[in-house]
Design an enzyme around this catalytic site. Structure first.
Site, mmCIF file in Angstrom:
data_model
loop_
_atom_site.group_PDB
_atom_site.id
_atom_site.type_symbol
_atom_site.label_atom_id
_atom_site.label_comp_id
_atom_site.label_asym_id
_atom_site.label_seq_id
_atom_site.Cartn_x
_atom_site.Cartn_y
_atom_site.Cartn_z
ATOM 1 N N PHE A 1 0.766 -1.351 -0.120
ATOM 2 C CA PHE A 1 -0.106 0.022 0.296
ATOM 3 C C PHE A 1 0.810 1.308 -0.029
ATOM 4 O O PHE A 1 1.782 1.385 1.000
ATOM 5 C CB PHE A 1 -0.892 -0.060 1.516
ATOM 6 C CG PHE A 1 -1.691 1.263 1.279
ATOM 7 C CD1 PHE A 1 -3.166 1.311 0.515
ATOM 8 C CD2 PHE A 1 -1.287 2.499 1.860
ATOM 9 C CE1 PHE A 1 -3.799 2.226 0.552
ATOM 10 C CE2 PHE A 1 -2.202 3.512 1.872
ATOM 11 C CZ PHE A 1 -3.426 3.492 1.110
ATOM 12 N N ASP B 1 9.484 2.467 1.565
ATOM 13 C CA ASP B 1 8.483 3.519 2.059
ATOM 14 C C ASP B 1 8.167 2.862 3.626
ATOM 15 O O ASP B 1 7.820 2.137 4.028
ATOM 16 C CB ASP B 1 7.010 2.774 1.406
ATOM 17 C CG ASP B 1 5.990 3.734 1.730
ATOM 18 O OD1 ASP B 1 5.925 4.359 3.023
ATOM 19 O OD2 ASP B 1 4.839 3.405 1.232
ATOM 20 N N LYS C 1 3.340 10.324 8.295
ATOM 21 C CA LYS C 1 2.572 9.768 9.442
ATOM 22 C C LYS C 1 3.233 10.203 10.893
ATOM 23 O O LYS C 1 3.009 11.382 11.241
ATOM 24 C CB LYS C 1 2.408 8.302 9.521
ATOM 25 C CG LYS C 1 1.426 7.850 8.581
ATOM 26 C CD LYS C 1 1.044 6.245 8.681
ATOM 27 C CE LYS C 1 0.254 5.830 8.086
ATOM 28 N NZ LYS C 1 -1.298 5.964 8.195
#
Ligand SMILES: Cc1ncc(COP(=O)(O)O)c(C=O)c1O
Length: 402
Positions: free
Chosen positions: A137, A224, A253
């Site tokens: 994702f 990532d 995040k």
């Protein structure tokens, strides 16, 4: 157990893009949040791996209040000293060399994909391709959703961006086969621990083999770390467990502990691909976001939050494993530090509401995986409380559905 009272006014004018639980939070402190009706919850989700320092951390509150009174935003037409300060920190922590700032994970990943393409074009490759993984994702822009593996996220948004070669996780032989004789590959792009895909770690051996292959073939290694980075696994970045250094590392995040901060960290191989005019974003690196990033990293050091994530995460993992492994319907407890997943043998989305009713915030990802990504300040006592709240819910759910 009574269900949470519905919130008084859910506006029909907010676009219907999320399956929201019928509760609204009003404030928080540490690892606890309260809803508008005064009900308390233990936060096992941390705003989806975002609230590194928990809620209303006094140092972050003071820093942001101070910054709001000085400067919120200036634009990147000028030098921004706080941006330079955060870049220095990220370079020191990662062993990489340069940083571009943005505001979200997908933006950081979009920048990575642009780097991979221009890296190719600069070497005469007109149709660059990027290796991505099953279970991945990377976000919901058109390019990052194309890099994402989940067909549900693709549905309705074709045509997808081309130029991706998808391979299984942790299988270097399959990756070699899929890329054999393909001169267009310019990068390999992966999460060190897949988050939305169901908490699936890449193994240390695989990441090392991949590093060697990227060097051999002159590919960019792009990791990532949007969800698994910023101390969550007990190292600053999850790939550091393998002792490797990537060429490109998107972050977001947890970096601002709730303030929107994204970053693209690049090593020497990727640091000079973008030239003036190649990339930019209005909000990226603004003083308010940068102050949040600088303060978050400083508090993490001062409070020993990497060690805390490793120690409390191991405790939580062991306790969950002890209580759940062997229970019919529990497939696996996995993850590292405070990034844990409990895979069941059936869809279990309903557990998010049931746990909230019981006073615990969690999420369910990849249909069957209960995900815990709490603030990194979580104490051992709070970890025990998570176990005490969560285990009966899982057991009861499995007993009913059996
Ligand atoms: C690994 C990973 N990359 C990228 C993203 C996208 O980040 P954002 O939602 O900030 O765009 C996410 C979000 O869950 C993620 O987990």
């Amino acid at each position: 157990m009574t269900a949470a009272a519905p919130i008084a006014a859910a506006s029909p004018h907010v676009m219907n893009t999320y399956g929201r639980l019928p509760l609204a939070l009003s404030h928080g402190r540490g690892c606890r949040v309260w809803d508008v009706n005064g009900k308390a919850y233990l936060d096992g989700l941390g705003g989806i791996a975002v609230n590194t320092l928990g809620h209303a951390h006094p140092r972050l509150v003071a820093a942001l209040q101070d910054q709001v009174g000085k400067l919120i935003h200036t634009s990147n037409y000028y030098h921004i000293p706080l941006q330079e300060a955060l870049a220095e920190r990220l370079v020191a922590l990662s062993g990489m060399s340069h940083v571009f700032f943005c505001s979200t994970g997908l933006e950081a990943n979009e920048a990575a994909l642009k780097l991979a393409r221009k890296f190719g074009h600069d070497r005469g490759i007109d149709r660059p391709e990027v290796v991505v993984f099953e279970g991945a994702f990377h976000g919901r822009s058109i390019a990052t959703l194309s890099a994402t593996a989940n067909p549900k996220i693709h549905a309705g948004f074709g045509p997808l961006v081309e130029g991706f070669v998808r391979v299984p996780r942790n299988d270097i032989a399959a990756l070699r086969r899929a890329t054999e004789g393909n001169p267009n590959i310019t990068a390999v792009f992966f999460e060190a621990i897949q988050g939305e895909g169901g908490i699936h770690p890449m193994t240390v051996d695989f990441m090392r083999e991949l590093r060697a292959l990227c060097d051999e073939r002159n590919w960019l290694m792009m990791i990532d770390e949007v969800q698994c980075g910023i101390g969550r696994t007990g190292k600053w970045f999850a790939h550091q467990w393998a002792g490797i250094v990537p060429d490109v590392m998107p972050l977001a995040k947890g970096l601002g502990s709730g303030a929107p901060v994204g970053a693209e960290v690049a090593g020497p191989k990727a640091a000079h691909i973008f030239q003036p005019g190649n990339h930019g974003t209005t909000f990226g690196g603004n003083p308010l976001a940068m102050r949040a990033g600088v303060e978050t990293l400083a508090v993490m050091v001062d409070e020993g939050l990497l060690d805390n994530a490793a120690r409390v995460g191991a405790h939580l993992n062991t306790a969950l494993t002890t209580h759940l492994l062997g229970v019919a319907g529990v497939v696996e407890v996995r993850g590292q530090g405070l990034m844990l997943g409990i895979e069941l043998d059936r869809p279990c989305g309903v557990l998010a509401q049931r746990c909230a009713d019981a006073g615990l915030l969690i999420s369910v990802t990849a249909d069957r995986v209960v995900r815990l990504v709490p603030p990194l300040i979580l104490s051992t006592a709070e970890a025990d409380e998570i176990v005490a709240l969560l285990v009966p819910q899982i057991r009861q759910f499995l007993a009913e559905a059996a």
